[in-house]
Each structure stands twice: as C-alpha cells, then as structure tokens.
Design an enzyme around this catalytic site. Structure first.
Site, PDB file in Angstrom:
ATOM      1  N   THR A 184      29.974  12.681  13.475  1.00 49.02           N
ATOM      2  CA  THR A 184      30.449  14.005  13.080  1.00 49.02           C
ATOM      3  C   THR A 184      29.215  14.857  12.870  1.00 49.02           C
ATOM      4  OG1 THR A 184      32.409  13.093  11.980  1.00 49.02           O
ATOM      5  CG2 THR A 184      31.749  15.332  11.392  1.00 49.02           C
ATOM      6  N   GLU A 195      35.403  22.743  14.051  1.00 48.87           N
ATOM      7  CA  GLU A 195      35.939  22.795  12.705  1.00 48.87           C
ATOM      8  C   GLU A 195      35.011  23.561  11.770  1.00 48.87           C
ATOM      9  OE1 GLU A 195      37.423  19.165  11.130  1.00 48.87           O
ATOM     10  OE2 GLU A 195      37.908  18.303  13.091  1.00 48.87           O
ATOM     11  N   ASP A 199      33.717  17.494  15.057  1.00 46.16           N
ATOM     12  CA  ASP A 199      34.272  16.160  14.852  1.00 46.16           C
ATOM     13  C   ASP A 199      34.482  15.515  16.225  1.00 46.16           C
ATOM     14  OD1 ASP A 199      35.443  13.932  13.676  1.00 46.16           O
ATOM     15  OD2 ASP A 199      37.438  14.822  13.681  1.00 46.16           O
ATOM     16  N   HIS A 219      47.047  23.532  16.813  1.00 43.17           N
ATOM     17  CA  HIS A 219      46.420  22.282  17.251  1.00 43.17           C
ATOM     18  C   HIS A 219      47.360  21.101  17.051  1.00 43.17           C
ATOM     19  CE1 HIS A 219      43.407  19.202  17.928  1.00 43.17           C
ATOM     20  NE2 HIS A 219      43.670  18.686  16.735  1.00 43.17           N
TER      21      HIS A 219
END
Length: 401
Positions: A247, A193, A223, A127
């Site tokens: 979030t 995540e 996120d 990433h």
C-alpha cells in the site's frame, strides 16, 4: 495592496498553487545529518531541525525528531501551534538563520511516521456497485448492509510504503481451469484512495464530533490490488493476500486544518443514520484526484461523492471499543464517480478486463504490466480562492521474484 514577498523564491510557493503557504504538508527527508522533519514549500523541502530556535521549547523538541511520531502524539493544540509558527516563518520577507531549502527533485523522502493499525474502507457507492456487478454478475450489486455502515477491513501496516517505492508483482492462489493455481498475479490493479493519519491521545469510541482531535492530516493512498487473487479468496471472507503485499502512501501529510474550506456534507443515504454516525458538522471533503498511467491521465475521481466521511469512518472503527492511537492510518476505499472517467481502479475502467484502455503512446492496457508507473495527485479548494495540494503517491511495478 500587494502582500510582501516571501523569502522563498519558488514560483510553486504561491496561494494559487497547490503547495503555497495555505497548505504546508509535513514529511521526513534525508539530510546530511540524517532524517529530519520537514515542511513542503512549493517544490522544496524545508527541514525544521535547523530552525528549532525559532520555536517554543515544546515545538522545538517535536521539530528536532527524525520522524513525525512525536508530533502525532502531541495532539491538536501542538499541531495548530506548529502550523501557525511555520506559516509565520515561511511568509516572512527575510529567511530565518540556518534555513535551508532542498529541491524536492534532489531530495529523498522517507515514510514519515511509524504506521500502527491500518484500516481500509469501502466507502464509494459507485465503486462498490461496479465491483459487485463485476465479481457477482448474478447477484445484488450492493449488499444490504452497505448503506448502514462503513464497510472496511484491517490491512497489513508492515507493507505500507512511501511514495516512489517499487511495487513487486505478488504471488498467490487464483482460480484455474481445473482448480486453483499458484503464481504471480496477472491482474495487478490500483485503487486511488485518500488516507487519514491519526494522532492525539489514545482513545476508544471516538464520536464524530471529536474527529479533529484524532486526525492529524490527509495523504493520498494507492491500495495496490491483485484482482485474480482477490476474486479467489473473496468468498466467504474479505481481502487478504490480494491486498496485503503493498500500500503506497504519499510522502507529505497535509494537515486536516488546511481543508477547512473544502468540507462538504456526505450524500444522503436515503434513510436515517444510526446515532453514532450522525455528524454535527460536515466532514466530507471536496477533493479531486487525478490518476496517470505511464504519463496518460486515465481518470479523475471526485472524493466529494463518498458515502461516508472520515469522521464517520473513525467513529465506526472505534465504536466497539477498539482504540485509535498516534500513527494509526485509515483509508477511504477506492474513490469512484458515476461516470467512467471518474472510476478509481483499473478493474472498473476496463470493466473486469473486457474494455482495454488506450494510453497516449498507443499501448493498450487492462491491468498493470511490469514497468508501468502510476501517479495519483489531488487538490482541494482552499481559503480565499486558494488551492490545497495533496502530494503525489507514485509507484512502478517490477517483475515478481
């Protein structure tokens, strides 16, 4: 010999299903008498307050609370004792007195604990390299500090919301043809995540060997990110308004103890670690995530390839003397793999908006449009060939206000 059948008659409550007796995530649900601590069993919630008499006095007080806050503060010994007793109760052949199963489809979940500090890391090498190439096409994809420390930033805990909460398209500054312009983001994105919920005693300088004493459990995190706002504010400092508006956190926290069979070493960085980041046991986790966009599976990131473990992230987070407290939350950073089908953000999947993604209904997307829904789910290997589940984190985008 076949094991006795549990009193819970739910096909999803089985060891070969993600939310069988090997998983037992904790959350908070709305009941007729108010908010209650509950355990997920298959596709049902089991409130624990009505079962308080089935526990020791200490555990009875914890399960009678209206959030997980007291449980998080109680520490590892109480966490293990509660998990063991709940497992006994849900695998018994007869239902305990006052037990009530609530179908998840008809049950409202709440943010299960009071979020303290929130830290978001950046621990997928793939990433980081992809984002570097997109945002800094003429520079180095990976900055030289990245392989030496878990890069991260402090987020805004007040905008952490429970799964299912609508996400309002945020406003902010972004680059325009003749200077900055202000308005709703046009490049709303996700980041798939894995989050870690902290508990136990307040502590500073937590070594990697003590991670299990300060991490209660694991939950999925989305996120949400406004990429055009982020790109404008990205230099010279880090994420701010492009990240702080929302979030999303899964409603059910899977205990860290459930992942004993899923632990794997993190990849070798190619050079020695500094002493405080060295692990005496592996804390990487073999978790596979699945991201759906309006019902279409668009990516399946692999968490096992993350460059830093939760233990290393916690050690780095506290090495300067900062505290970790019950209710603190930290997230892994976007989970992305080497292949395109493993990228954990739409920024990467569309390569900065240049390569549209075709959904099952024929619609094409680069970034999120109003009305779009994103759902992230995940599983990990459990003991004896079972499956450990992480409850979904879902959100639907609504128009800017």
């Amino acid at each position: 010999m076949t094991a006795p059948r549990s009193w819970i008659e739910d096909p999803a409550f089985a060891a070969d299903r993600p939310f069988g007796p090997q998983t037992l995530p904790c959350g908070v649900v709305e009941t007729a008498s108010g908010q209650a601590v509950a355990v997920r069993v298959g596709d049902h919630a089991l409130p624990l307050r009505p079962l308080a008499d089935e526990f020791t006095l200490e555990l009875a007080e914890l399960v009678s609370a209206d959030s997980l806050d007291p449980l998080l503060a109680a520490g590892r010994t109480a966490w293990s004792a509660l998990r063991a007793r709940v497992r006994e109760l849900v695998t018994a052949t007869a239902a305990p007195d006052s037990a009530e199963l609530l179908p998840l489809a008809d049950t409202r979940t709440r943010l299960p604990f009071t979020v303290g500090d929130y830290v978001d890391f950046y621990s997928s090498r793939h990433h980081a390299e992809n984002v570097g190439r997109i945002f800094r096409p003429n520079g180095e994809a990976l900055l030289p500090n990245w392989t030496h420390l878990p890069v991260g930033y402090h987020g805004r805990s007040g905008t952490v919301v429970v799964s299912g909460t609508e996400v309002v398209r945020p406003h902010g500054q972004r680059a325009g043809e003749h200077g900055p312009v202000f308005g709703p983001t046009t490049r709303l994105d996700i980041e798939a995540e894995v989050g870690f919920v902290c508990g136990g005693p307040v502590a500073r300088r937590v070594p990697t060997s003590a991670a299990a004493e300060h991490i209660f459990g694991v939950a999925l995190v989305n996120d949400w990110s406004a990429r055009d706002i982020q790109a404008w504010e990205y230099a010279p400092l880090g994420p701010h308004l492009g990240k702080s508006f929302a979030t999303s956190l899964g409603a059910w926290i899977t205990p860290l103890e459930a992942f004993a069979a899923a632990r794997v070493p993190v990849p070798d960085p190619g050079h020695p670690r500094l002493d405080y980041l060295v692990e005496d046991q592996p804390w990487g986790l073999d978790i596979t995530l699945t991201v759906t966009w309006n019902g279409t599976v668009v990516t399946r990131p692999e968490f096992a390839g993350m460059a830093y473990s939760c233990a290393q992230q916690l050690a780095h987070m506290t090495v300067n003397g900062a505290t970790v407290r019950p209710g603190d939350l930290f997230a892994s950073g976007t989970v992305s793999g080497q292949e395109k089908r493993q990228r954990g953000s739409f920024l990467e999947l569309s390569w900065g908006g240049k390569e549209p993604i075709t959904l099952d209904d024929g619609a094409q997307r680069t970034f999120l449009e109003d009305g779009d829904t994103v759902v992230i789910t995940a599983t990990a290997p459990g003991p004896d060939g079972s499956v450990i589940g992480l409850s979904e984190v879902a959100g639907t985008v609504v128009a800017a206000v």
